[in-house]
Write an enzyme that holds these catalytic residues in place. Structure first.
Site, PDB file in Angstrom:
ATOM      1  N   ASN A  19      -3.424   4.864   5.321  1.00 51.00           N
ATOM      2  CA  ASN A  19      -2.906   4.397   6.615  1.00 51.00           C
ATOM      3  C   ASN A  19      -3.728   4.927   7.781  1.00 51.00           C
ATOM      4  O   ASN A  19      -3.900   4.239   8.790  1.00 51.00           O
ATOM      5  CB  ASN A  19      -1.433   4.795   6.788  1.00 51.00           C
ATOM      6  N   HIS A  30       3.572   8.958  -2.081  1.00 46.85           N
ATOM      7  CA  HIS A  30       3.501   7.769  -1.230  1.00 46.85           C
ATOM      8  C   HIS A  30       3.002   6.565  -2.022  1.00 46.85           C
ATOM      9  O   HIS A  30       1.822   6.476  -2.340  1.00 46.85           O
ATOM     10  CB  HIS A  30       2.582   8.068  -0.039  1.00 46.85           C
TER      11      HIS A  30
END
Ligand SMILES: NC(=O)c1ccc[n+]([C@@H]2O[C@H](COP(=O)([O-])OP(=O)(O)OC[C@H]3O[C@@H](n4cnc5c(N)ncnc54)[C@H](O)[C@@H]3O)[C@@H](O)[C@H]2O)c1
Length: 557
Positions: A191, A141
């Site tokens: 996140n 990611h």
């Protein structure tokens, strides 16, 4: 697992094009795949433009640029990925699409090649389950913009082979990134923490607690974050925020992540942020980062100019205020003793009175030990006396813990009362919060905005509620990081690296806690818990924080 020297990137949009650049700069041979010739050309154009900018800024020479470009092949044929040791997919966030891409790859790449997904919110485990060899599937990611932000979250599933994880970690280091290895969980590290904070910020906006501009100033200047939550959500895309927020809520079921009705309405109305030209802010055109005024922007309320200010108190904070206000062009009358009614009469004609005494009184308790007398704490009499002495338009404010409504009620002029919260300067300047009650009038707020600006600080106007904006958002955010650590999901260094290198924070949350002082963070969280108003699970101190305070052990270092 084989040494990774050739990589493939599928999808050359916002993320993929940047990932291609990162790999090529890192010395790898890269094959980038798009669906059409036109999109492939666009992908190459993004790479060309980005490296052109680096040359123009002197960060890359022309020979270096041609080497980078020479290592990249852009194609529309998936078969061209056959020689890849690792393929990163960066296609849109749709599970079927990811499955389709990976099952096609199963028939193209070597059996020991690694398959990585750049997904932000889909389960890596679910992506892997749809492939022939789930043991070679991993999350990789990257953060936007990929060439700038150094974080790579490497997400493993229960099936991922250790050698696959180790290979991707080694590669990430080789291309100058900061890898953090975590298990598969909604939002991963960055996140997950970011979206809890977004939800709190959205709640504040929805409740009319603060304007978008002041909210952004509070977190950029007051907390020192690279940008405020409204600017950041507009940049990420409100549809993306909405989607990732839902995924995290489905996992956590915590009120801290409860979906925001306002965000949903904005997305439904087509307000997606910068990409659509309007979100929390309005932009010059879709895709532009240039904020333009909204059509319905009203002009600032008229205010009688204040030229004279009174400061009550004589300690360090009061003295500094006096000198900064004088530098800011105000005529300042200082009253050292809040119980000296005669001296207080000198404030009859000032435009604003700032009470800065009680904090000094608390500090002077130390002085007591060294022999000097403690300053008396001004009680409610001060406000009653000032209410009688000062003219009807005089604004009354305090830097101590009083409530705006209490100052207003005691002085008999609720429309002229507000509180100030002066924050320590951060790398982005200094913020002063102005807390207003429901009775405080706009002229009072305007006078205090001008006063705060004159001392070189940035004003943040909000309703006078526990924690105002900065503490009410920052403390739960920090506590969320401590809870993540306590749950064993990620370590101190992982979480700090994630927020520093993925979100651009000046330091990570644990370094922040250590800078503020764990004891201070604990005290503020206890006060916020007791005061109510914020979801209890967001501010209630984590047992791990309490342990660190009791053991006097910093989290970092
Ligand atoms: N945008 C971000 O800030 C961000 C950050 C981190 C991760 N991500 C993740 O990265 C992924 C891509 O996001 P994005 O913002 O770059 O999306 P994007 O829409 O900008 O780009 C996706 C690209 O994939 C291409 N594509 C679609 N199907 C394809 C196929 N079968 N073969 C080849 N190319 C194909 C599209 O043409 C498009 O150019 C998503 O999973 C997203 O969650 C995005």
């Amino acid at each position: 697992m084989r040494q990774i020297t050739t990589v493939g990137v599928i999808g050359l949009g916002t993320m993929g094009a940047g990932i291609v650049e990162v790999f090529a700069r890192g010395g790898l041979e890269v094959v980038g795949v798009e669906t059409t010739e036109e999109l492939a050309q666009r992908g190459r154009g993004i790479l060309q433009a980005s490296t052109d900018r680096a040359v123009a800024k002197g960060r890359l020479d022309e020979a270096g640029q041609s080497e980078i470009l020479g290592r990249v092949t852009i194609t529309t044929r998936m078969e061209d990925l056959a020689p890849a040791d690792l393929v990163v997919e960066a296609v849109p966030e749709v599970m079927d699409l990811k499955h389709q891409v990976f099952s096609t790859l199963d028939g193209i790449v070597a059996q020991d090649a690694v398959l990585a997904s750049n997904t932000s919110s889909l389960s890596i485990t679910a992506i892997a389950a749809g492939t022939a060899h789930p043991e070679r599937v991993v999350g990789m990611h990257f953060f936007n913009p990929a060439p700038v932000l150094k974080l790579v979250e490497v997400i493993t599933t229960v099936r991922t082979e250790d050698s696959v994880r180790d290979g991707v970690v080694e590669l990430s280091g080789r291309i100058g990134k900061r890898p953090v290895v975590v298990a598969d969980r909604a939002g991963f590290v960055a996140n997950y923490l970011l979206f809890g904070y977004f939800v709190s910020a959205l709640r504040m906006l929805e409740q009319g607690h603060v304007s978008r501009e002041d909210l952004d100033t509070a977190m950029r200047v007051g907390a020192g974050l690279p940008m405020g939550p409204c600017t950041l959500m507009d940049l990420v895309g409100l549809d993306v925020c909405h989607h990732i927020g839902d995924v995290i809520y489905a996992h956590s079921r915590s009120p801290m992540h409860a979906p925001s009705a306002m965000l949903e309405r904005m997305v439904t109305a087509g307000l997606l942020g910068r990409k659509s030209g309007a979100g929390f802010y309005t932009y010059a055109k879709p895709g532009s980062g240039q904020v333009v005024p909204d059509t319905d922007d009203g002009s600032a309320p008229a205010t009688a100019a204040v030229s004279a200010v009174g400061v009550v108190g004589s300690g360090e904070i009061a003295n500094e205020l006096v000198s900064r206000l004088r530098d800011g062009g105000y005529a300042v009358t200082q009253v050292s003793d809040p119980q000296d009614t005669e001296e207080l009469r000198g404030l009859a004609d000032v435009g604003v009175v700032v009470e800065a005494h009680q904090i000094e009184a608390a500090r002077s308790l130390d002085e007591e030990e060294t022999g000097s007398a403690p300053a008396p704490v001004p009680g409610q009499e001060l406000w009653e006396v000032l209410g009688e002495i000062c003219g009807p338009a005089t604004v009354l404010t305090t830097v101590n813990e009083d409530l705006a409504v209490a100052v207003g009620a005691l002085s008999g002029r609720p429309e002229k009362a507000a509180v100030l919260r002066i924050h320590a300067p951060t790398g982005n300047g200094q913020a002063v919060e102005i807390g207003r009650s429901s009775a405080t009038d706009d002229a009072t707020v305007a006078a205090l905005r001008a006063l705060v600006t004159s001392i070189g600080a940035e004003p943040v106007v909000c309703r006078d509620r526990p924690g105002l904006v900065v503490d009410a958002l920052l403390m739960p955010h920090l506590m969320d990081a401590v809870r993540m650590l306590d749950e064993g999901y990620a370590g101190v260094a992982d979480i700090d690296t994630a927020l520093q290198h993925g979100l651009g924070y000046p330091v990570g949350p644990f370094a922040m806690i250590d800078q503020i002082g764990a004891e201070e963070v604990l005290t503020v969280c206890e006060e916020l818990t007791e005061a109510g108003g914020l979801p209890r699970e967001s501010v209630e101190p984590s047992p791990l924080l309490i342990e660190h305070v009791l053991l006097d052990r910093p989290f970092t270092g």
